[in-house]
Scaffold this motif. Structure first.
Motif, short mmCIF file in Angstrom:
data_model
loop_
_atom_site.label_atom_id
_atom_site.label_comp_id
_atom_site.label_asym_id
_atom_site.label_seq_id
_atom_site.Cartn_x
_atom_site.Cartn_y
_atom_site.Cartn_z
N GLY A 75 0.96 -1.63 -0.06
CA GLY A 75 -0.19 0.44 0.37
C GLY A 75 0.68 1.01 0.19
N VAL A 76 1.83 1.26 -0.39
CA VAL A 76 2.34 2.64 -0.31
C VAL A 76 2.05 3.02 -2.15
N HIS A 77 2.26 4.43 -1.66
CA HIS A 77 1.88 5.03 -2.20
C HIS A 77 3.13 6.24 -3.42
N LEU A 78 3.14 6.33 -4.48
CA LEU A 78 4.66 6.66 -5.17
C LEU A 78 3.59 8.32 -6.31
N SER A 79 3.86 9.77 -6.27
CA SER A 79 3.00 10.23 -7.36
C SER A 79 3.26 9.55 -8.20
N SER A 80 2.75 10.59 -9.06
CA SER A 80 2.91 10.24 -10.60
C SER A 80 3.83 10.23 -10.94
N ARG A 81 4.45 12.57 -10.93
CA ARG A 81 5.70 12.56 -10.86
C ARG A 81 7.15 12.41 -10.78
N PHE A 82 6.47 11.68 -9.27
CA PHE A 82 8.16 10.88 -8.37
C PHE A 82 7.97 9.27 -9.59
N ARG A 83 7.18 8.51 -9.84
CA ARG A 83 7.10 7.58 -10.23
C ARG A 83 7.75 7.51 -12.18
N ARG A 84 6.83 8.40 -12.43
CA ARG A 84 8.15 8.67 -13.96
C ARG A 84 9.34 9.16 -13.63
N SER A 85 9.57 9.49 -13.01
CA SER A 85 10.91 9.67 -12.10
C SER A 85 12.30 8.59 -12.61
#
Length: 254
Positions: A75-85
């Motif tokens: 259930g860890v959430h990573l932002s879309s922006r961070f995932r793109r990086s």
């Protein structure tokens, strides 16, 4: 009305802790005072949902707050922006290759609203002793040979109790936390303890659990067969971009 005080611990390292349900409401979760940071006492504490947290000059203070801050390991959430990086990241993750460096980096990291650190020299030595016994572990994030983030904590059975994390480069602690959770989930460990509320952790998917719910799961998980010893080989070397698709996005700016 008489005022309640936390329990004074018996000086014997293997002496039992009071029931976590007897912890104070104010300050939230303060359960006991005194004792030491010997491996047997620390392991008994964590197995009972209790952790030490105190500053230099104080006796050991032992806590079990209600509610408890936890992550489901899926259930860890990573932002879309961070995932793109992360798609273009050359970072890698390893485990237990430099535990002492990670805990000292956590001790040196400034914390908002805190003057100094609670990770004293005595705490460092205590957790290094637990690490040598195979019960404390670190996950490290590297950019080449440079350590850019990490997290450490204690494992008992199939339960991981997170202690602290740090970033030496933007996002380093996020990658360490997500990589740890990914690995724990793959091993069938359902929960990662995060102890107390923190806005950053909430944005990453941490949840409030009532103490009784948390303790019930801990009692079950610490009896499960886990892995005592180094995690270096079991964890391996994981490219940071591989964790990108493991967890849900929490939105573009979270």
């Amino acid at each position: 009305m008489s005022r309640r005080y936390p329990w004074q611990l018996d000086p014997r390292p293997d002496a039992p802790f009071p029931p976590a349900q007897t912890a104070l409401r104010e300050p939230d979760g303060l359960l006991a005072v005194g004792g030491d940071l010997s491996p047997v006492r620390l392991l008994n504490a964590y197995a009972g949902g209790i952790f030490p947290w105190f500053s230099d000059g104080q006796p050991p203070l032992w806590w079990s707050p209600d509610p408890r801050m936890v992550f489901r390991t899926d259930g860890v959430h990573l932002s879309s922006r961070f995932r793109r990086s992360l798609r273009h990241s050359d970072w890698t993750l390893r485990a237990d290759t430099c535990f002492g460096t990670v805990i000292r980096a956590c001790a040196a990291s400034p914390r908002p609203g805190q003057d100094g650190t609670w990770i004293s020299d005595d705490m460092v030595l205590a957790y290094e002793a637990l690490h040598a016994l195979g019960h404390a572990h670190s996950v490290e994030v590297f950019d080449g040979d440079t350590l850019v983030g990490g997290i450490y904590g204690v494992a008992i059975g199939r339960m991981f109790f997170g202690e602290s994390m740090f970033s030496a480069a933007s996002g380093g602690s996020k990658v360490a936390l997500a990589g740890l959770a990914r690995c724990l989930h793959g091993w069938g460990w359902p929960l990662l303890d995060a102890q107390v509320e923190n806005d950053h952790l909430l944005r990453m998917g941490a949840e409030h659990w009532p103490r009784e719910q948390f303790l019930a799961l801990v009692r079950r998980q610490v009896r499960e067969e886990g892995f005592v010893g180094s995690w270096r080989q079991r964890f391996g070397v994981i490219p940071a971009r591989q964790i990108n698709d493991t967890f849900a996005s929490s939105g573009p700016d979270a």
